[in-house]
Design a protein around this motif. Structure first.
Motif, PDB file in Angstrom:
ATOM      1  N   PHE A  75      -1.202 -16.752  19.452  1.00  0.00           N
ATOM      2  CA  PHE A  75      -0.383 -16.393  18.487  1.00  0.00           C
ATOM      3  C   PHE A  75      -0.053 -17.306  18.229  1.00  0.00           C
ATOM      4  O   PHE A  75       0.908 -18.656  18.496  1.00  0.00           O
ATOM      5  N   THR A  76       0.628 -17.633  16.535  1.00  0.00           N
ATOM      6  CA  THR A  76       0.347 -18.437  16.275  1.00  0.00           C
ATOM      7  C   THR A  76       1.878 -18.513  15.389  1.00  0.00           C
ATOM      8  O   THR A  76       1.853 -17.807  13.716  1.00  0.00           O
ATOM      9  N   ILE A  77       3.038 -18.825  15.246  1.00  0.00           N
ATOM     10  CA  ILE A  77       3.879 -18.383  14.890  1.00  0.00           C
ATOM     11  C   ILE A  77       3.945 -18.819  13.382  1.00  0.00           C
ATOM     12  O   ILE A  77       4.411 -21.035  13.798  1.00  0.00           O
ATOM     13  N   GLY A  78       4.087 -19.096  11.834  1.00  0.00           N
ATOM     14  CA  GLY A  78       3.419 -19.829  10.986  1.00  0.00           C
ATOM     15  C   GLY A  78       4.573 -20.602  10.025  1.00  0.00           C
ATOM     16  O   GLY A  78       4.463 -20.659   8.778  1.00  0.00           O
ATOM     17  N   THR A  79       5.831 -19.770  10.244  1.00  0.00           N
ATOM     18  CA  THR A  79       7.311 -20.137  10.384  1.00  0.00           C
ATOM     19  C   THR A  79       7.704 -20.949  10.620  1.00  0.00           C
ATOM     20  O   THR A  79       7.867 -21.203  11.394  1.00  0.00           O
ATOM     21  N   THR A  80       8.400 -21.657   9.059  1.00  0.00           N
ATOM     22  CA  THR A  80       8.903 -23.550  10.368  1.00  0.00           C
ATOM     23  C   THR A  80      10.526 -23.312  10.973  1.00  0.00           C
ATOM     24  O   THR A  80      10.050 -24.628  11.367  1.00  0.00           O
ATOM     25  N   SER A  81      10.623 -22.058  10.858  1.00  0.00           N
ATOM     26  CA  SER A  81      11.730 -22.386  11.689  1.00  0.00           C
ATOM     27  C   SER A  81      11.503 -21.895  13.030  1.00  0.00           C
ATOM     28  O   SER A  81      12.273 -22.392  14.225  1.00  0.00           O
ATOM     29  N   ALA A  83      10.504 -19.205  14.758  1.00  0.00           N
ATOM     30  CA  ALA A  83      11.524 -18.042  14.721  1.00  0.00           C
ATOM     31  C   ALA A  83      10.683 -17.283  16.377  1.00  0.00           C
ATOM     32  O   ALA A  83       9.443 -17.039  15.913  1.00  0.00           O
ATOM     33  N   GLY A  84      11.194 -17.206  17.032  1.00  0.00           N
ATOM     34  CA  GLY A  84      10.628 -16.645  18.218  1.00  0.00           C
ATOM     35  C   GLY A  84       9.735 -17.259  19.306  1.00  0.00           C
ATOM     36  O   GLY A  84       9.394 -16.174  20.066  1.00  0.00           O
ATOM     37  N   LEU A  85       9.749 -18.479  18.693  1.00  0.00           N
ATOM     38  CA  LEU A  85       8.459 -19.172  19.226  1.00  0.00           C
ATOM     39  C   LEU A  85       8.695 -19.075  21.012  1.00  0.00           C
ATOM     40  O   LEU A  85       8.635 -19.132  22.233  1.00  0.00           O
ATOM     41  N   TYR A  86      10.091 -19.434  21.905  1.00  0.00           N
ATOM     42  CA  TYR A  86      10.870 -19.669  23.120  1.00  0.00           C
ATOM     43  C   TYR A  86      10.731 -18.507  23.504  1.00  0.00           C
ATOM     44  O   TYR A  86       9.937 -18.290  24.579  1.00  0.00           O
ATOM     45  N   GLN A  87      11.161 -17.184  23.144  1.00  0.00           N
ATOM     46  CA  GLN A  87      11.119 -16.062  23.421  1.00  0.00           C
ATOM     47  C   GLN A  87       9.657 -15.519  24.011  1.00  0.00           C
ATOM     48  O   GLN A  87       9.624 -14.732  24.997  1.00  0.00           O
ATOM     49  N   ALA A  88       8.373 -15.801  22.633  1.00  0.00           N
ATOM     50  CA  ALA A  88       7.573 -15.120  23.111  1.00  0.00           C
ATOM     51  C   ALA A  88       6.883 -15.862  24.044  1.00  0.00           C
ATOM     52  O   ALA A  88       6.027 -15.160  24.782  1.00  0.00           O
ATOM     53  N   ARG A  89       6.633 -17.815  24.139  1.00  0.00           N
ATOM     54  CA  ARG A  89       6.181 -17.765  25.275  1.00  0.00           C
ATOM     55  C   ARG A  89       6.927 -17.578  26.234  1.00  0.00           C
ATOM     56  O   ARG A  89       5.763 -17.565  27.317  1.00  0.00           O
ATOM     57  N   GLU A  90       7.823 -17.214  26.903  1.00  0.00           N
ATOM     58  CA  GLU A  90       8.277 -16.725  28.088  1.00  0.00           C
ATOM     59  C   GLU A  90       7.658 -15.805  28.665  1.00  0.00           C
ATOM     60  O   GLU A  90       7.156 -15.243  29.680  1.00  0.00           O
ATOM     61  N   VAL A  91       6.979 -14.396  27.774  1.00  0.00           N
ATOM     62  CA  VAL A  91       6.515 -13.567  27.883  1.00  0.00           C
ATOM     63  C   VAL A  91       5.002 -12.842  27.916  1.00  0.00           C
ATOM     64  O   VAL A  91       4.481 -12.158  28.258  1.00  0.00           O
ATOM     65  N   LEU A  92       4.376 -13.767  26.776  1.00  0.00           N
ATOM     66  CA  LEU A  92       3.295 -14.064  26.638  1.00  0.00           C
ATOM     67  C   LEU A  92       2.261 -14.062  27.568  1.00  0.00           C
ATOM     68  O   LEU A  92       2.548 -15.201  27.748  1.00  0.00           O
ATOM     69  N   PRO A  95      -1.839 -18.068  24.304  1.00  0.00           N
ATOM     70  CA  PRO A  95      -1.134 -19.642  24.025  1.00  0.00           C
ATOM     71  C   PRO A  95      -0.239 -19.035  22.815  1.00  0.00           C
ATOM     72  O   PRO A  95      -0.159 -17.935  22.147  1.00  0.00           O
ATOM     73  N   VAL A  96       0.851 -19.142  22.668  1.00  0.00           N
ATOM     74  CA  VAL A  96       1.727 -19.230  21.558  1.00  0.00           C
ATOM     75  C   VAL A  96       2.527 -21.036  21.185  1.00  0.00           C
ATOM     76  O   VAL A  96       2.676 -21.422  21.704  1.00  0.00           O
ATOM     77  N   ILE A  97       2.248 -20.683  19.516  1.00  0.00           N
ATOM     78  CA  ILE A  97       1.877 -22.224  19.209  1.00  0.00           C
ATOM     79  C   ILE A  97       2.936 -21.954  17.729  1.00  0.00           C
ATOM     80  O   ILE A  97       3.006 -20.953  17.634  1.00  0.00           O
ATOM     81  N   GLY A  98       4.069 -22.506  17.481  1.00  0.00           N
ATOM     82  CA  GLY A  98       4.825 -23.096  16.325  1.00  0.00           C
ATOM     83  C   GLY A  98       4.436 -23.538  15.177  1.00  0.00           C
ATOM     84  O   GLY A  98       4.187 -24.972  16.112  1.00  0.00           O
ATOM     85  N   ILE A  99       4.685 -23.814  14.421  1.00  0.00           N
ATOM     86  CA  ILE A  99       3.743 -24.778  13.101  1.00  0.00           C
ATOM     87  C   ILE A  99       4.899 -25.756  13.177  1.00  0.00           C
ATOM     88  O   ILE A  99       4.146 -27.248  13.081  1.00  0.00           O
TER      89      ILE A  99
END
Length: 258
Positions: A75-81, A83-92, A95-99
């Motif tokens: 799951f790649t979060i492509g909004t530059t803030s 948003a939700g990166l750490y929360q998603a990384r906790e529960v998924l 891999p969760v990546i923030g741009i």
């Protein structure tokens, strides 16, 4: 490999961005990698404000849960803030990546330090804060900003006058940070990064201009492969410890997500 790429913008409001972004994602991806692009239902109005970010963050998190349920590998979060990166990384459990996190880390490999160019002045404090949270404050050579409202940026792919103005403002801001010692330039905003990549602006005075979208894709691919090789991609000690199963079930039920 299947990647869910999550933009923070509504593609109903930014239709040209959706088209060009998907093309760019497909170019960036390795052969055999499938990228599914998703936006938000209403994101795009006032994205530089924390109040607005609060509302589309929940939608991003809900989509992260859907990505895992539908068998995506990342799951790649492509909004530059991010948003939700750490929360998603906790529960998924994918891999969760923030741009922006990915871009800052890659910039630290490419040069001794980096600078950021934001679309407008309002965004500066938010990104100063993000750099500090990611532990890279000493690597920040400076931040400059352009004079653009987010809705205006959506027109940049078809408006030659706006294209010229944005390229000039970005270059002027970047040169100020280069004079201050910046060795890598990071454009903030998916639309800005995509426009610069399509314009062929790869460097200014020998200083690389990061293609943050491609960086996010390649970082995602790497973490998926790393998980395949090592069996893990994130520490579950403290920061990204996952809530117990009974708590997760109760939360998802309480908020209509179960």
């Amino acid at each position: 490999m299947r990647i869910w790429y999550q933009s923070g913008l509504s593609f109903e409001r930014f239709k040209s961005y959706q088209k060009y972004l998907l093309e760019h994602l497909q170019i960036a991806a390795d052969p055999g990698v499938q990228i599914e692009l998703h936006g938000t239902s209403r994101g795009g109005t006032g994205v530089e404000y924390r109040f607005t970010e609060y509302f589309f963050t929940r939608e991003i998190l809900e989509n992260g849960l859907k990505a895992e349920q539908h068998g995506f590998d990342a799951f790649t979060i492509g909004t530059t803030s991010d948003a939700g990166l750490y929360q998603a990384r906790e529960v998924l459990n994918i891999p969760v990546i923030g741009i922006t996190e990915a871009s800052l880390l890659v910039a630290c490999i490419m040069g001794r330090n980096f600078s950021l160019i934001t679309p407008n002045e309002k965004m500066i404090p938010r990104f100063e804060e993000m750099v500090r949270i990611y532990g890279l404050r000493d690597k920040l050579a400076g931040i400059e900003y352009m004079d653009f409202k987010i809705p205006e940026l959506g027109k940049v792919f078809e408006d030659p006058v706006l294209q010229k103005k944005q390229l000039q403002e970005f270059t002027d801001g970047a040169r100020k940070t280069i004079q201050a010692g910046a060795e890598v330039i990071i454009p903030i905003g998916g639309i800005a990064s995509l426009f610069l990549a399509k314009s062929g602006l790869r460097q200014i005075d020998g200083v690389p201009v990061l293609d943050t979208i491609s960086v996010a894709v390649k970082m995602t691919e790497m973490l998926v492969r790393l998980k395949d090789i090592t069996g893990t991609f994130v520490s579950r000690r403290l920061s990204f410890a996952t809530p117990p199963e009974e708590i997760m079930k109760e939360l998802l039920k309480d908020y209509g997500l179960g």
